[in-house]
Design an enzyme around this catalytic site. Sequence first.
Site, PDB file in Angstrom:
ATOM      1  N   ASN A  29       0.829  -1.205   0.000  1.00 49.40           N
ATOM      2  CA  ASN A  29       0.000   0.000   0.000  1.00 49.40           C
ATOM      3  C   ASN A  29       0.868   1.261   0.000  1.00 49.40           C
ATOM      4  O   ASN A  29       1.108   1.857   1.049  1.00 49.40           O
ATOM      5  CB  ASN A  29      -0.921  -0.022   1.234  1.00 49.40           C
ATOM      6  CG  ASN A  29      -1.833   1.179   1.312  1.00 49.40           C
ATOM      7  OD1 ASN A  29      -2.199   1.751   0.298  1.00 49.40           O
ATOM      8  ND2 ASN A  29      -2.201   1.568   2.529  1.00 49.40           N
TER       9      ASN A  29
ATOM     10  N   LYS B 285       0.269   4.186  -0.647  1.00 54.14           N
ATOM     11  CA  LYS B 285      -0.459   5.427  -0.351  1.00 54.14           C
ATOM     12  C   LYS B 285      -0.094   6.483  -1.396  1.00 54.14           C
ATOM     13  O   LYS B 285      -0.212   6.239  -2.600  1.00 54.14           O
ATOM     14  CB  LYS B 285      -0.182   5.893   1.078  1.00 54.14           C
ATOM     15  CG  LYS B 285      -0.723   4.947   2.146  1.00 54.14           C
ATOM     16  CD  LYS B 285      -0.552   5.516   3.537  1.00 54.14           C
ATOM     17  CE  LYS B 285      -1.103   4.559   4.591  1.00 54.14           C
ATOM     18  NZ  LYS B 285      -0.879   5.038   5.963  1.00 54.14           N
TER      19      LYS B 285
ATOM     20  N   HIS C 179     -10.360   3.837   5.487  1.00 45.09           N
ATOM     21  CA  HIS C 179      -9.021   3.960   6.070  1.00 45.09           C
ATOM     22  C   HIS C 179      -9.001   5.156   7.013  1.00 45.09           C
ATOM     23  O   HIS C 179      -9.738   6.134   6.815  1.00 45.09           O
ATOM     24  CB  HIS C 179      -7.983   4.139   4.959  1.00 45.09           C
ATOM     25  CG  HIS C 179      -6.571   4.017   5.439  1.00 45.09           C
ATOM     26  ND1 HIS C 179      -5.881   5.087   5.987  1.00 45.09           N
ATOM     27  CD2 HIS C 179      -5.718   2.965   5.471  1.00 45.09           C
ATOM     28  CE1 HIS C 179      -4.671   4.692   6.316  1.00 45.09           C
ATOM     29  NE2 HIS C 179      -4.543   3.406   6.015  1.00 45.09           N
TER      30      HIS C 179
ATOM     31  N   GLU D 149      -6.608  -2.708  12.323  1.00 47.23           N
ATOM     32  CA  GLU D 149      -5.491  -1.898  12.779  1.00 47.23           C
ATOM     33  C   GLU D 149      -6.015  -0.765  13.659  1.00 47.23           C
ATOM     34  O   GLU D 149      -6.783   0.067  13.185  1.00 47.23           O
ATOM     35  CB  GLU D 149      -4.648  -1.354  11.615  1.00 47.23           C
ATOM     36  CG  GLU D 149      -5.416  -0.656  10.521  1.00 47.23           C
ATOM     37  CD  GLU D 149      -4.526  -0.172   9.386  1.00 47.23           C
ATOM     38  OE1 GLU D 149      -3.323  -0.476   9.390  1.00 47.23           O
ATOM     39  OE2 GLU D 149      -5.033   0.508   8.486  1.00 47.23           O
TER      40      GLU D 149
ATOM     41  N   GLY E   7       1.394  -1.234  11.671  1.00 49.39           N
ATOM     42  CA  GLY E   7       2.809  -1.179  12.019  1.00 49.39           C
ATOM     43  C   GLY E   7       3.675  -2.291  11.475  1.00 49.39           C
ATOM     44  O   GLY E   7       4.803  -2.489  11.939  1.00 49.39           O
TER      45      GLY E   7
ATOM     46  N   SER F 236       4.806   2.053   5.058  1.00 56.77           N
ATOM     47  CA  SER F 236       6.107   2.661   5.352  1.00 56.77           C
ATOM     48  C   SER F 236       7.184   1.611   5.581  1.00 56.77           C
ATOM     49  O   SER F 236       8.353   1.837   5.249  1.00 56.77           O
ATOM     50  CB  SER F 236       5.999   3.598   6.566  1.00 56.77           C
ATOM     51  OG  SER F 236       5.487   2.919   7.693  1.00 56.77           O
TER      52      SER F 236
END
Length: 231
Positions: free
Chosen positions: A11, A13, A94, A143, A180, A202
């Site tokens: 993802n 983003k 989201h 999440e 995470g 990330s």
Amino acid sequence: MGLRVPFFVINPKSYLYGEELLDLAKYADNKAEEYDVDILFTAPFTELKTIADNTKYLTLTAQHMDSIPPGRGMGKIVGEMLKNIGVKATFLNHVEHKIENEEELEKVIKKCKNLDIQSVVCANSVEDAKKVASLGADIIICEPDELVGTGQTSSDEYMIATNNAIKEVNPQTQVLQAAGISTPEDVYKAIYLGADSTGGTSGIIKAKDPKKTIDDMLRSMLKAYADRSNG
């Protein structure tokens, strides 16, 4: 029809676009073929058609979809238009793009079913996950909002509780544990504890070598699933 378990989500983003994003998508496409796994790959709306035209094995995923039909609706994301360019799934609700109205969320999930687009719906708490499962979501991303983008994964207790709660409400709904996820070890834990899927943003995009990170995570996912199945 659900995705094959275990499956993985990448993802990016809005971190990547253009050639850099396409290069990563092509790499993920090759890995989906190599490991014979389903990979959901999200992209900004402006990049979806290019990725669809240059990949074969990815489950191309939009970042959002609205419930409206073609027609009036300036700035809205219309499902028929997504399907027309090869989109096979969409994120919904989201934390960075919340659908605050439950009626709207239910309408979008139903429209996804009508269009044969997988609804990938984010949920915060155990109760939130149960509610989303009752709406008929195809996939629920579990999440806690406060952990998104922190590099801190959900607790074992949260993962187990949400996995079980969702399956009790709707056994057909697939569960994706995502908060995470930054390392292959995080991936292993999520799958070993019972999730159908995991993935990251990330942890992949900001890694020193994103491609190697994807490969390492996919290997870890498959090992965890094999260990879980044999355990």
